[in-house]
Scaffold this active site. Structure first.
Site, PDB file in Angstrom:
ATOM      1  N   ALA A  92       0.841  -1.198   0.000  1.00  0.00           N
ATOM      2  CA  ALA A  92       0.000   0.000   0.000  1.00  0.00           C
ATOM      3  C   ALA A  92       0.875   1.246   0.000  1.00  0.00           C
ATOM      4  O   ALA A  92       1.995   1.241   0.513  1.00  0.00           O
ATOM      5  CB  ALA A  92      -0.913  -0.006   1.220  1.00  0.00           C
ATOM      6  N   CYS A  93       0.344   2.283  -0.568  1.00  0.00           N
ATOM      7  CA  CYS A  93       0.998   3.581  -0.584  1.00  0.00           C
ATOM      8  C   CYS A  93       1.173   4.045   0.867  1.00  0.00           C
ATOM      9  O   CYS A  93       0.270   3.826   1.675  1.00  0.00           O
ATOM     10  CB  CYS A  93       0.093   4.531  -1.354  1.00  0.00           C
ATOM     11  SG  CYS A  93       0.750   6.138  -1.638  1.00  0.00           S
ATOM     12  N   PRO A  94       2.294   4.572   1.285  1.00  0.00           N
ATOM     13  CA  PRO A  94       3.460   5.051   0.542  1.00  0.00           C
ATOM     14  C   PRO A  94       4.644   4.075   0.534  1.00  0.00           C
ATOM     15  O   PRO A  94       5.765   4.482   0.248  1.00  0.00           O
ATOM     16  CB  PRO A  94       3.832   6.322   1.294  1.00  0.00           C
ATOM     17  CG  PRO A  94       3.590   5.952   2.732  1.00  0.00           C
ATOM     18  CD  PRO A  94       2.342   5.077   2.680  1.00  0.00           C
TER      19      PRO A  94
END
Length: 123
Positions: A63-65
């Site tokens: 998942a971001c970041p």
């Protein structure tokens, strides 16, 4: 199917998605993974390509970041004149990487293929 993103080419004279690359990665497992990813985009591996990949960051299923953070770490060991190759499946990574490259004035090539976002970064 490969899709180029014309707005993502920043500070670079190269094409959006290269046709030929050279691998300078030492880890055999990473070489196999990178080879498969690049070949799925119709990119040939040759010894005399202008683009040499020496660092690979696998940001798929993160998942971001997280992909961006791993890329920042990878850039610390990137030899001058070579590229870092990062792949991610989180669409937010596209926005993060473009903004990061612009802020740091990095050369960035990116494209999307089969739900995977591909990035080549040169300092």
């Amino acid at each position: 199917m490969r899709q180029a993103n014309p707005t993502a080419l920043l500070n670079s004279d190269a094409v959006f998605c290269p046709k030929l690359v050279r691998l300078k990665i030492e880890d055999e497992t990473q070489i196999k993974t990178v080879s498969q990813l690049l070949q799925s985009c119709d990119i040939a591996l040759v010894n005399d390509a202008d683009i040499s990949i020496s660092v690979f960051v696998d940001g798929r299923d993160l998942a971001c970041p997280q992909p961006l953070l791993k890329t920042k770490i990878g850039l610390r060991v990137l030899p001058i004149g070579t590229y870092l190759y990062m792949v991610a499946t989180d669409s937010n990574s596209m926005h993060d990487m473009i903004a990061f490259a612009k802020q740091k004035k990095l050369n960035l090539l990116n494209w999307q293929s089969n739900g995977v976002f591909h990035f080549l970064i040169k300092q």
